[in-house]
Design a protein around this motif. Structure first.
Motif, PDB file in Angstrom:
ATOM      1  N   ILE A  70       6.266 -19.251   9.379  1.00 51.74           N
ATOM      2  CA  ILE A  70       5.084 -19.632   8.604  1.00 51.74           C
ATOM      3  C   ILE A  70       4.320 -18.404   8.136  1.00 51.74           C
ATOM      4  N   ILE A  71       4.120 -17.442   9.025  1.00 52.17           N
ATOM      5  CA  ILE A  71       3.431 -16.200   8.673  1.00 52.17           C
ATOM      6  C   ILE A  71       4.181 -15.033   9.311  1.00 52.17           C
ATOM      7  N   GLY A  72       4.612 -14.112   8.484  1.00 59.72           N
ATOM      8  CA  GLY A  72       5.441 -13.007   8.949  1.00 59.72           C
ATOM      9  C   GLY A  72       4.764 -12.153  10.000  1.00 59.72           C
ATOM     10  N   ASN A  73       5.471 -11.850  11.083  1.00 61.64           N
ATOM     11  CA  ASN A  73       4.932 -10.994  12.132  1.00 61.64           C
ATOM     12  C   ASN A  73       6.074 -10.510  13.017  1.00 61.64           C
ATOM     13  N   ALA A  74       5.774  -9.508  13.843  1.00 61.33           N
ATOM     14  CA  ALA A  74       6.775  -8.957  14.758  1.00 61.33           C
ATOM     15  C   ALA A  74       6.360  -9.153  16.206  1.00 61.33           C
ATOM     16  N   GLY A  75       5.566 -10.197  16.456  1.00 59.14           N
ATOM     17  CA  GLY A  75       5.099 -10.441  17.816  1.00 59.14           C
ATOM     18  C   GLY A  75       4.107  -9.377  18.257  1.00 59.14           C
ATOM     19  N   SER A  76       4.076  -9.084  19.536  1.00 62.11           N
ATOM     20  CA  SER A  76       3.161  -8.069  20.060  1.00 62.11           C
ATOM     21  C   SER A  76       3.488  -6.720  19.417  1.00 62.11           C
ATOM     22  N   PHE A  77       2.507  -6.131  18.762  1.00 69.47           N
ATOM     23  CA  PHE A  77       2.786  -4.937  17.958  1.00 69.47           C
ATOM     24  C   PHE A  77       2.595  -3.639  18.732  1.00 69.47           C
ATOM     25  N   PHE A  78       1.747  -3.672  19.764  1.00 74.16           N
ATOM     26  CA  PHE A  78       1.484  -2.462  20.547  1.00 74.16           C
ATOM     27  C   PHE A  78       1.803  -2.701  22.014  1.00 74.16           C
ATOM     28  N   LYS A  79       2.285  -1.668  22.671  1.00 73.51           N
ATOM     29  CA  LYS A  79       2.522  -1.740  24.107  1.00 73.51           C
ATOM     30  C   LYS A  79       1.187  -1.704  24.837  1.00 73.51           C
ATOM     31  N   ASN A  80       1.115  -2.388  25.978  1.00 71.62           N
ATOM     32  CA  ASN A  80      -0.070  -2.273  26.819  1.00 71.62           C
ATOM     33  C   ASN A  80      -0.085  -0.876  27.432  1.00 71.62           C
ATOM     34  N   PRO A  81      -1.132  -0.078  27.157  1.00 72.19           N
ATOM     35  CA  PRO A  81      -1.127   1.316  27.613  1.00 72.19           C
ATOM     36  C   PRO A  81      -1.371   1.450  29.114  1.00 72.19           C
ATOM     37  N   HIS A 136      26.736  -5.049  -1.297  1.00 71.51           N
ATOM     38  CA  HIS A 136      25.851  -4.008  -1.800  1.00 71.51           C
ATOM     39  C   HIS A 136      24.527  -4.610  -2.275  1.00 71.51           C
ATOM     40  N   GLN A 137      23.449  -3.857  -2.069  1.00 71.34           N
ATOM     41  CA  GLN A 137      22.110  -4.242  -2.529  1.00 71.34           C
ATOM     42  C   GLN A 137      21.747  -5.657  -2.052  1.00 71.34           C
ATOM     43  N   VAL A 138      21.752  -5.824  -0.749  1.00 74.27           N
ATOM     44  CA  VAL A 138      21.500  -7.135  -0.138  1.00 74.27           C
ATOM     45  C   VAL A 138      20.049  -7.226   0.331  1.00 74.27           C
ATOM     46  N   SER A 139      19.363  -8.295  -0.041  1.00 76.72           N
ATOM     47  CA  SER A 139      17.982  -8.507   0.395  1.00 76.72           C
ATOM     48  C   SER A 139      17.950  -8.906   1.870  1.00 76.72           C
ATOM     49  N   LEU A 140      17.007  -8.315   2.599  1.00 69.64           N
ATOM     50  CA  LEU A 140      16.859  -8.599   4.031  1.00 69.64           C
ATOM     51  C   LEU A 140      15.569  -9.372   4.318  1.00 69.64           C
ATOM     52  N   LYS A 141      14.981  -9.946   3.290  1.00 69.65           N
ATOM     53  CA  LYS A 141      13.687 -10.615   3.461  1.00 69.65           C
ATOM     54  C   LYS A 141      13.749 -11.720   4.509  1.00 69.65           C
ATOM     55  N   THR A 142      14.832 -12.478   4.517  1.00 68.12           N
ATOM     56  CA  THR A 142      14.962 -13.577   5.480  1.00 68.12           C
ATOM     57  C   THR A 142      15.586 -13.123   6.793  1.00 68.12           C
ATOM     58  N   SER A 143      15.879 -11.827   6.895  1.00 70.19           N
ATOM     59  CA  SER A 143      16.536 -11.303   8.094  1.00 70.19           C
ATOM     60  C   SER A 143      15.616 -10.449   8.949  1.00 70.19           C
ATOM     61  N   ASN A 144      14.320 -10.447   8.624  1.00 74.68           N
ATOM     62  CA  ASN A 144      13.349  -9.762   9.478  1.00 74.68           C
ATOM     63  C   ASN A 144      12.110 -10.634   9.604  1.00 74.68           C
ATOM     64  N   SER A 145      11.589 -10.747  10.815  1.00 74.39           N
ATOM     65  CA  SER A 145      10.521 -11.713  11.094  1.00 74.39           C
ATOM     66  C   SER A 145       9.206 -11.357  10.414  1.00 74.39           C
ATOM     67  N   PHE A 146       9.034 -10.093   9.992  1.00 74.98           N
ATOM     68  CA  PHE A 146       7.801  -9.726   9.291  1.00 74.98           C
ATOM     69  C   PHE A 146       7.856 -10.136   7.814  1.00 74.98           C
ATOM     70  N   GLY A 147       9.044 -10.523   7.363  1.00 75.52           N
ATOM     71  CA  GLY A 147       9.182 -11.013   5.994  1.00 75.52           C
ATOM     72  C   GLY A 147       9.059  -9.947   4.928  1.00 75.52           C
ATOM     73  N   ILE A 148       9.417  -8.707   5.250  1.00 76.68           N
ATOM     74  CA  ILE A 148       9.372  -7.627   4.265  1.00 76.68           C
ATOM     75  C   ILE A 148      10.601  -7.715   3.370  1.00 76.68           C
ATOM     76  N   ASP A 149      10.391  -7.626   2.067  1.00 79.88           N
ATOM     77  CA  ASP A 149      11.480  -7.779   1.111  1.00 79.88           C
ATOM     78  C   ASP A 149      12.210  -6.451   0.946  1.00 79.88           C
TER      79      ASP A 149
END
Length: 344
Positions: free
Chosen positions: A238-249, A9-22
């Motif tokens: 090193i810096i949180g991100n989710a890779g390519s953020f938008f699809k090529n339209p 219960h109430q588990v932090s996911l900060k290290t489990s997402n590449s964007f580093g959101i707490d």
């Protein structure tokens, strides 16, 4: 709550997402064996009936809210093997929790080409078909054989063929109708015995030429693509991100011509259906967003297609920045950008 509940219960996911959101998950379960799924389904009766499920792999394609009133199931299944060697293809399998890039490198170490253009894409094997990941002229569907998934509605495993997955550009049935119902446990690939390199992207061919490689092997292509990606994309560690953020339209020939009249250097690629794919990063850069900061989030200085966490960013911060970029591109080019990651 029943004291025999297997959930944390109430588990932090900060290290489990590449964007580093707490983000914090109200309920959490780590899946390490397919045999746990039957037990897990029974344990769901201990939770409120309306609580949603979220399947978490590498967390590289998710933008999380600060608090998730959900059951987060972290898929940590491991294992990879060669299943069958035929005359034309070799069938290999990877468990859903395997790191995608490490799995690609394993196939290359077995002397099997095919997945090299998808090197260094973040995430897990199980998440790869959901997004139909792709890069440098290849998509996962090009080498997909079948996958196995657990159906939480029926409580049983099911095998999906390529046709049943309904693959499209960065899309599959698992992003739509079957989202949060089927948990992918294993993915199989059919890798060609007669390998041919895909070098249609100029950067790849140029890098090989600079290295003096005229007859590249699969590992050579992988090495070059890794070098290109590392030069353009930030390391999530090193810096949180989710890779390519938008699809090529994808746009019509008429809209492309309209854009070319005012921007002759517009980057575009012809498609088989007569339409054109535009480079989303180029569109964003033309709107002045490259390297721009918006409090705790920003646009990466080396690649406008990547949004980054500048420290303490929330899901709301990321959504606000993405919306401003989308509005600017729509106003300047009449093009609607679609977000690649999933907001949860």
């Amino acid at each position: 709550m029943n004291t025999l509940s297997p959930f944390q219960h109430q588990v932090s996911l900060k290290t489990s997402n590449s964007f580093g959101i707490d983000a914090v998950a109200d309920q959490f379960f780590r899946l390490e064996s397919p045999q746990q799924l039957a037990e897990l389904q029974q344990s769901l009766k201990l939770l409120p009936e309306a609580i949603p499920r979220l399947f978490l792999g590498g967390g590289s394609n998710l933008i999380l809210s600060d608090r998730l009133a959900a059951l987060v199931i972290q898929v940590a299944l491991t294992g990879k093997q060669i299943l069958e060697q035929g005359e034309e293809t070799t069938i290999v399998s990877g468990a859903a929790g395997e790191n995608w890039h490490e799995f690609v490198q394993w196939t290359l170490a077995q002397g099997l080409g095919g997945l090299e253009n998808l090197s260094l894409i973040p995430g897990t094997v199980g998440a790869s078909p959901i997004q139909n990941i792709g890069a440098y002229g290849r998509e996962l569907k090009d080498f997909f054989h079948q996958l196995t998934a657990f159906d939480f509605e029926l409580g049983e495993f099911r095998t999906f063929t390529k046709a049943e997955c309904q693959f499209a550009y960065r899309d599959s049935i698992f992003k739509r109708e079957f989202k949060d119902r089927f948990l992918i446990t294993e993915v199989q690939f059919a890798l060609p015995r007669l390998w041919k390199p895909e070098l249609s992207y100029g950067d790849v061919a140029q890098q090989l030429q600079q290295r003096g490689i005229h007859k590249p092997k699969p590992q050579d292509v992988s090495d070059v693509i890794c070098a290109i990606r590392q030069s353009k994309l930030p390391d999530p560690a090193i810096i949180g991100n989710a890779g390519s953020f938008f699809k090529n339209p994808v746009v019509s020939p008429a809209l492309r011509e309209q854009i070319l009249r005012s921007h002759p250097n517009c980057v575009s690629y012809p498609l088989d259906d007569g339409n054109f794919k535009l480079a989303a990063g180029w569109l964003i850069e033309q709107c002045g967003w490259k390297g721009k900061r918006l409090e705790r989030v920003g646009v990466y200085e080396k690649q406008a297609l990547v949004l980054v966490n500048l420290g303490g960013a929330t899901g709301k911060d990321v959504r606000a920045l993405a919306a401003q970029i989308q509005a600017d591109v729509a106003e300047n080019f009449s093009v609607n950008l679609e977000v690649e990651p999933v907001f949860v």
